[in-house]
Scaffold this motif. Sequence first.
Motif, mmCIF file in Angstrom:
data_model
loop_
_atom_site.group_PDB
_atom_site.id
_atom_site.type_symbol
_atom_site.label_atom_id
_atom_site.label_comp_id
_atom_site.label_asym_id
_atom_site.label_seq_id
_atom_site.Cartn_x
_atom_site.Cartn_y
_atom_site.Cartn_z
ATOM 1 N N THR A 351 0.840 -1.204 0.000
ATOM 2 C CA THR A 351 0.000 0.000 0.000
ATOM 3 C C THR A 351 0.870 1.247 0.000
ATOM 4 O O THR A 351 1.898 1.302 0.667
ATOM 5 N N ILE A 352 0.415 2.248 -0.745
ATOM 6 C CA ILE A 352 1.067 3.555 -0.753
ATOM 7 C C ILE A 352 0.085 4.574 -0.183
ATOM 8 O O ILE A 352 -1.074 4.626 -0.606
ATOM 9 N N ALA A 353 0.539 5.346 0.770
ATOM 10 C CA ALA A 353 -0.269 6.448 1.303
ATOM 11 C C ALA A 353 0.279 7.756 0.753
ATOM 12 O O ALA A 353 1.481 7.916 0.591
ATOM 13 N N SER A 354 -0.616 8.679 0.471
ATOM 14 C CA SER A 354 -0.202 9.993 -0.024
ATOM 15 C C SER A 354 -1.155 11.041 0.522
ATOM 16 O O SER A 354 -2.278 10.738 0.923
ATOM 17 N N CYS A 355 -0.700 12.277 0.540
ATOM 18 C CA CYS A 355 -1.554 13.360 1.035
ATOM 19 C C CYS A 355 -1.331 14.607 0.204
ATOM 20 O O CYS A 355 -0.308 14.758 -0.476
ATOM 21 N N SER A 356 -2.300 15.500 0.293
ATOM 22 C CA SER A 356 -2.278 16.668 -0.588
ATOM 23 C C SER A 356 -2.796 17.911 0.118
ATOM 24 O O SER A 356 -3.476 17.832 1.153
ATOM 25 N N LEU A 357 -2.496 19.047 -0.476
ATOM 26 C CA LEU A 357 -3.031 20.319 0.027
ATOM 27 C C LEU A 357 -4.531 20.436 -0.221
ATOM 28 O O LEU A 357 -5.164 21.368 0.278
ATOM 29 N N ASP A 358 -5.108 19.491 -0.985
ATOM 30 C CA ASP A 358 -6.569 19.517 -1.178
ATOM 31 C C ASP A 358 -7.298 18.872 0.007
ATOM 32 O O ASP A 358 -8.504 18.654 -0.044
ATOM 33 N N MET A 359 -6.542 18.550 1.085
ATOM 34 C CA MET A 359 -7.051 18.043 2.364
ATOM 35 C C MET A 359 -7.362 16.550 2.364
ATOM 36 O O MET A 359 -7.886 16.014 3.333
ATOM 37 N N TYR A 360 -7.031 15.841 1.291
ATOM 38 C CA TYR A 360 -7.335 14.416 1.208
ATOM 39 C C TYR A 360 -6.079 13.560 1.385
ATOM 40 O O TYR A 360 -4.966 13.939 0.997
ATOM 41 N N ILE A 361 -6.297 12.390 1.967
ATOM 42 C CA ILE A 361 -5.294 11.329 2.040
ATOM 43 C C ILE A 361 -5.802 10.172 1.190
ATOM 44 O O ILE A 361 -6.963 9.772 1.319
ATOM 45 N N CYS A 362 -4.938 9.635 0.341
ATOM 46 C CA CYS A 362 -5.331 8.506 -0.514
ATOM 47 C C CYS A 362 -4.477 7.288 -0.210
ATOM 48 O O CYS A 362 -3.279 7.405 0.072
ATOM 49 N N LEU A 363 -5.110 6.124 -0.264
ATOM 50 C CA LEU A 363 -4.415 4.848 -0.142
ATOM 51 C C LEU A 363 -4.496 4.141 -1.480
ATOM 52 O O LEU A 363 -5.580 3.983 -2.049
ATOM 53 N N TRP A 364 -3.338 3.694 -1.975
ATOM 54 C CA TRP A 364 -3.249 3.111 -3.302
ATOM 55 C C TRP A 364 -2.756 1.673 -3.214
ATOM 56 O O TRP A 364 -1.898 1.350 -2.391
ATOM 57 N N ASP A 365 -3.274 0.824 -4.081
ATOM 58 C CA ASP A 365 -2.765 -0.540 -4.213
ATOM 59 C C ASP A 365 -1.497 -0.497 -5.055
ATOM 60 O O ASP A 365 -1.527 -0.086 -6.212
ATOM 61 N N PHE A 366 -0.376 -0.909 -4.460
ATOM 62 C CA PHE A 366 0.895 -0.785 -5.153
ATOM 63 C C PHE A 366 0.935 -1.598 -6.449
ATOM 64 O O PHE A 366 1.463 -1.140 -7.466
ATOM 65 N N LYS A 367 0.387 -2.812 -6.430
ATOM 66 C CA LYS A 367 0.487 -3.691 -7.589
ATOM 67 C C LYS A 367 -0.366 -3.218 -8.752
ATOM 68 O O LYS A 367 0.042 -3.301 -9.915
ATOM 69 N N THR A 368 -1.574 -2.731 -8.466
ATOM 70 C CA THR A 368 -2.502 -2.346 -9.545
ATOM 71 C C THR A 368 -2.506 -0.857 -9.834
ATOM 72 O O THR A 368 -2.877 -0.438 -10.922
ATOM 73 N N GLY A 369 -2.092 -0.058 -8.833
ATOM 74 C CA GLY A 369 -2.133 1.390 -8.997
ATOM 75 C C GLY A 369 -3.512 1.977 -8.761
ATOM 76 O O GLY A 369 -3.709 3.195 -8.888
ATOM 77 N N TYR A 370 -4.480 1.130 -8.372
ATOM 78 C CA TYR A 370 -5.827 1.628 -8.132
ATOM 79 C C TYR A 370 -5.934 2.270 -6.753
ATOM 80 O O TYR A 370 -5.302 1.835 -5.795
ATOM 81 N N GLN A 371 -6.780 3.286 -6.669
ATOM 82 C CA GLN A 371 -7.030 3.966 -5.402
ATOM 83 C C GLN A 371 -7.947 3.098 -4.539
ATOM 84 O O GLN A 371 -9.076 2.796 -4.922
ATOM 85 N N LYS A 372 -7.452 2.686 -3.364
ATOM 86 C CA LYS A 372 -8.223 1.827 -2.478
ATOM 87 C C LYS A 372 -9.214 2.620 -1.636
ATOM 88 O O LYS A 372 -10.327 2.162 -1.360
ATOM 89 N N SER A 373 -8.806 3.793 -1.204
ATOM 90 C CA SER A 373 -9.697 4.630 -0.404
ATOM 91 C C SER A 373 -9.200 6.068 -0.394
ATOM 92 O O SER A 373 -8.039 6.346 -0.690
ATOM 93 N N LYS A 374 -10.129 6.966 -0.041
ATOM 94 C CA LYS A 374 -9.832 8.392 0.019
ATOM 95 C C LYS A 374 -10.334 8.912 1.363
ATOM 96 O O LYS A 374 -11.523 8.787 1.673
#
Length: 400
Positions: A351-374
């Motif tokens: 899993t990859i976690a990322s965050c942004s100035l748009d106030m959201y945190i996203c969790l991504w599936d590393f193998k598929t690149g799909y967004q798992k949750s926001k």
Amino acid sequence: MKCQNDQNEDIYVLLAQSIEINESTFQILSQILQREKIQDSLEFLSSCQNQRKVELEILQEQRLNVEKNDVKKITNFLCHIKDHEFNKVNYSKKEYKKVKENLITNISNNKKIIELLKFLVHLTAVDQQYIQCGSNSLHLLVEMKAELNTQSFENIKIKNTSLQGANFIRCNFSGSEFDNVCISGINISEAKLFNCKWKNISINEEIKLNGHRNCVNSVCFSPDGNSLASSSDDNFILWWDLKTGKIKSAFQRQREVKQVCFSPNGDTLASCNGKFIYLWNYKTGKQISKLIRHVSDIQSVCFSPDGTTLGSGSQDMSIRLWDVKIRQQKAKLDGYRDSVQSVCFSSDGNTIASCSLDMYICLWDFKTGYQKSKLRGHEDGVNTVCFSSDGTTLASGSRD
């Protein structure tokens, strides 16, 4: 069992007894003592009946023709080491520097002695009679740069020693106790520290690193704990020798350097400034590669746990994943409406976690690149995210 022991007997002579013992015997014996909750290991092992019981289990576990006297040899060793100064004094003190240096010279490449020292560390989890001995053993392992990554040291008790510069990446110290221990510069990235007890912990503050001329944006320890990399708005990356506090190397870029990050094996340093990512050979200090695909300033870089992938987040609102070996972009993750400030991999790398100035945190599936949750909870831009060592918890920081 009566032990006759010369207090001044060379500690190396005692440790060298392990040369005749099968390495895996130490590991299995440690498991037996902890499983049976033996509080007096010497008394337990002094019984011939218990020795035969342990030998039988070791033979079954190893499925090898090990020496029948292995357990007896370990028992004799524990008898002699119990009253030796190695089990009474703090070997990390300055007065033992020469003794320790000579000892490390003799044992640093001896795998069996290293396994014996690890056994003594594990022994502190059940037998309080050997706490100082186990503490000195862990200190020696740290000083000789023995491989300790991902080791399980649950419930150990370490007292009156120094673990300065230790590399404990992904180690398990759950339930352990540390009393009067120096922990300056230790690397406990992704280590498990559940229910640990800390008492009289000290940090060596003698070294103050002065070299940057503007705001320091990022610092990162090398995996071996000997060096520190730092980046700054003064456009410099500095590599520091932590033992001396001196600058080993300095690299000037054309713009401020936002972040630096070591690969897990310590061979490579990644840095970002402007739209570019630079990969550096840590040993030679030479630039390996320059990665170009982002169209705005990069804010964050992070290696995957296996070191094969580098993640980056940018003001261009994207996350890029790079193949470190071929130094090419292998994926682009989109989904933000503002700058990506931080990228972090979970300990299992899935899993990859990322965050942004748009106030959201996203969790991504590393193998598929799909967004798992926001995830949305902050009321202002999110600047940083970080996984716990077991990957079950994510921490985030914001300007709110």
